[in-house]
Enzyme design. Structure first.
Site, PDB file in Angstrom:
ATOM      1  N   LYS A 170      42.048   7.159 124.418  1.00  0.00           N
ATOM      2  CA  LYS A 170      41.895   7.226 122.957  1.00  0.00           C
ATOM      3  C   LYS A 170      40.433   7.519 122.624  1.00  0.00           C
ATOM      4  CE  LYS A 170      43.068   4.306 118.933  1.00  0.00           C
ATOM      5  NZ  LYS A 170      43.596   2.979 118.556  1.00  0.00           N
ATOM      6  N   SER A 203      48.076  -1.237 116.717  1.00  0.00           N
ATOM      7  CA  SER A 203      47.821   0.168 117.027  1.00  0.00           C
ATOM      8  C   SER A 203      48.168   0.666 118.415  1.00  0.00           C
ATOM      9  CB  SER A 203      46.354   0.500 116.736  1.00  0.00           C
ATOM     10  OG  SER A 203      46.160   0.518 115.334  1.00  0.00           O
ATOM     11  N   SER A 262      47.276   3.289 115.267  1.00  0.00           N
ATOM     12  CA  SER A 262      46.307   4.364 115.298  1.00  0.00           C
ATOM     13  C   SER A 262      46.264   5.095 116.654  1.00  0.00           C
ATOM     14  CB  SER A 262      44.917   3.837 114.970  1.00  0.00           C
ATOM     15  OG  SER A 262      44.546   2.847 115.866  1.00  0.00           O
TER      16      SER A 262
END
Lengths: 96, 487
Positions: free
Chosen positions: B81, B180, B156
């Site tokens: 990420k 997330s 996210s």
């Protein structure tokens, strides 16, 4: 607790955000909706409850007092938008 | 054969690599080809690190050729990420304010992955600064859900989750502050785990809410999750909130035996606006667990409803503090032509931050400001204690709690963007675990209209082992994890 336009402007200044009028209005609306939902917390009885700032037991973490190499200046300045002679350059702070 | 390598799990690939049936390079090439094939539609990656990946794969192969002992994740391609620092590689947090930022150091988690000679395929898309539930808050583009590209992958960690679902990487690394990792994992039909707070070092994770953030794995199955946990967990002197506790070998939990285990399902987790199909899938999953011998009982946790309001004070408050560093002085975007520093800060942040980030900074600033701190922030922290205590009470009776991971399946791109409040309701079932700092996992447990549904398993602090055991038992008794998105 509804936020006034003045309060939105004040908070924006504290957060160093320059909002357009349109943004301030929209943001104000969203914030008010969020604040409404947060109001439900007022009813919760927290009379003798300790706040949780950490979910794990924390204590001050120290390291040994041994000197280690610092970051080389080139690394420190590697992402600088503007730099000069090992310093970060910013717009004038103090009026001469 | 090479084509199909990207579709395998890390443990399957390890067997092939270890027995020299394939090389690490072939595995990486297979994944990179897959990226070429589907990335145009899925858009998981902000940055694909092709040359680096091949160099890392070659380094892994060199070790294997030299007869050195290799780890289960050696040569395995990862998607990281884009809020985790990778030295010299663009790390943007999907924000304009960091669009040109290249860290001068690696996050500890990145170092740990390098230590076992794994491979980085690239940095994945996220909601800006990890604030969001759909990846639509990315300043760059919206990632799509491989199961239906008109829907969101969740957020996210949408990019990492989509990448794993699309076979664009073998293991993903995400971060979870209010759900997330678990929520996008549920939306994308993959496994996602949020470890106990403090298990994984946050050094190098670009901070959103420091008392809630936790890094975790996103994988194709529970075995890969355990393997990833073994590598990423561990004390780190660079993170003062890192727990100095032993890390068990999580693969020892991969035993499909849950006879007599006490499982509870708090009814509030099935009520909070949860769609009937999602509830049904979770209930069917519970039936499977009962058939496997678990002792199930319905229970109650009334404090669940306080999760969302508490989170939306605490997380933005911490974020407002953490994001104060983005001022254009030392790194990141700087707005041009400002006559003085304050104007520079204001213009830089105005230009650099998206709407959702500004909103959260504003709420956080307000909640912490003089006159409001007690009514909002302090109050929220006290209610947080009540949520923590609720879990502690339940865990005196139960070994794990189960619930749906999300109230609905993946929604359409653009569907909730104009209603930030409705968007936030997506996290209602995942937030409580972050509030208490306890571990939780999402595993695939069904489908509705072709879109995946996730089952959440929540455990006691530091008891990822029991969670993994339940998850593994469930997975081995079902075949949801074998289904692939038809891209």
């Amino acid at each position: 607790m509804k936020l006034t336009r003045e309060e939105v402007t004040r908070i924006a200044f504290l957060a160093r955000l320059e909002l357009s009028d349109q943004e301030a209005d929209k943001l104000g609306g969203h914030l008010n909706r969020l604040l409404e939902s947060i109001e439900t917390l007022r009813e919760v009885d927290t009379e003798n409850v300790e706040p949780t700032s950490h979910t794990i037991p924390v204590y001050n973490v120290l390291r040994k007092d041994v000197s280690r190499p610092s970051l080389p200046p080139e690394d420190v300045l590697a992402n600088a938008p503007e730099s000069d002679d090992n310093t970060f350059v910013v717009p004038r702070i103090v009026e001469t | 054969m090479i084509d199909g390598l990207c579709k395998l799990t890390a443990h399957e690939l390890h067997d092939l690599i270890r027995t020299k049936q394939v090389t690490a390079r072939e595995v990486t090439e297979s994944v990179l080809s897959r990226v070429d094939e589907v990335e145009g539609r899925v858009k998981s990656y902000v940055t694909v690190t092709r040359e680096l990946a091949l160099a890392q794969a070659d380094a892994a192969d060199a070790k294997i050729a030299a007869g050195e002992e290799i780890a289960p994740l050696t040569g395995i391609p990862f998607a990281i990420k884009d809020n985790m620092s990778t030295r010299g590689i663009l790390t943007t947090c999907s924000s304009k304010i960091l669009q040109n930022y290249k860290p001068i150091y690696d996050a500890t988690v990145v170092e740990r992955l390098a230590d076992v000679n794994s491979v980085i395929i690239g940095k994945t898309n996220l909601d800006e600064f990890a604030m969001g539930s759909s990846t639509e808050n990315s300043a760059f583009f919206t990632t799509r859900n491989p199961w239906n590209i008109e829907t969101v992958p969740g957020g996210s960690s949408g990019g990492s989750s989509a990448a794993i679902a699309a076979d664009e990487a073998i293991i993903g690394i995400g971060s979870d502050t209010g759900g997330s990792i678990r929520q996008p994992a549920a939306f994308c039909g993959v496994v996602g785990m949020k470890p106990t707070y403090g298990r994984v070092s946050r050094y190098g994770l670009i901070a959103f809410a420091s008392s809630l953030d936790q890094i975790g794995p996103i994988t194709k199955d529970v075995t890969d999750c355990a393997l990833a946990m073994n590598v990423i967990c561990g004390h780190d002197a660079c993170d003062s909130t890192s727990l100095d506790v032993p890390v068990p070998d999580f693969t020892k939990s991969l035993v499909p035996d849950i006879k007599g285990l006490k499982i509870g399902a708090p009814k509030e987790f099935f009520a909070q606006g949860v769609d009937a199909e999602v509830s049904e899938a979770a209930i069917k999953a519970i039936e499977v667990l009962k058939e496997l011998g678990a002792d199930y009982k319905e229970t109650s946790m009334p404090t669940v409803e306080y999760g969302l309001p508490t989170y939306y004070i605490i997380a933005p408050a911490e974020a407002s503090s953490n994001l104060a560093r983005y001022d254009g002085v030392r790194f990141g975007l700087r707005s041009d032509n400002s006559p003085d520093p304050i104007t520079m800060f204001q213009k830089t942040r105005e230009e650099g931050f998206g709407a959702e980030v500004k909103q959260r900074i504003m709420i956080g600033t307000y909640a912490l400001s003089a006159g409001y701190y007690d009514a909002y922030y302090l109050k929220a922290q006290k209610v947080r204690t009540l949520i923590r205590q609720s879990f502690e009470e339940l865990f005196e009776e139960f070994d794990v709690l189960v619930a749906p991971t999300t109230p609905t399946v993946a929604f359409g791109v653009g569907e909730r963007v104009d209603d930030p409040f409705k968007m936030k309701l997506t996290d209602i079932l995942t937030i409580p675990a972050n509030m208490a700092g306890i571990p939780a996992i999402s595993v695939p447990c069904g489908f509705h209209n072709g879109l995946p549904i996730g089952l959440q398993i929540i455990g006691k602090s530091l008891d990822e082992e029991t969670i993994l055991r339940v998850a593994y038992a469930f997975e081995q008794a079902t075949d949801f994890h074998r289904r692939k998105a038809d891209l």
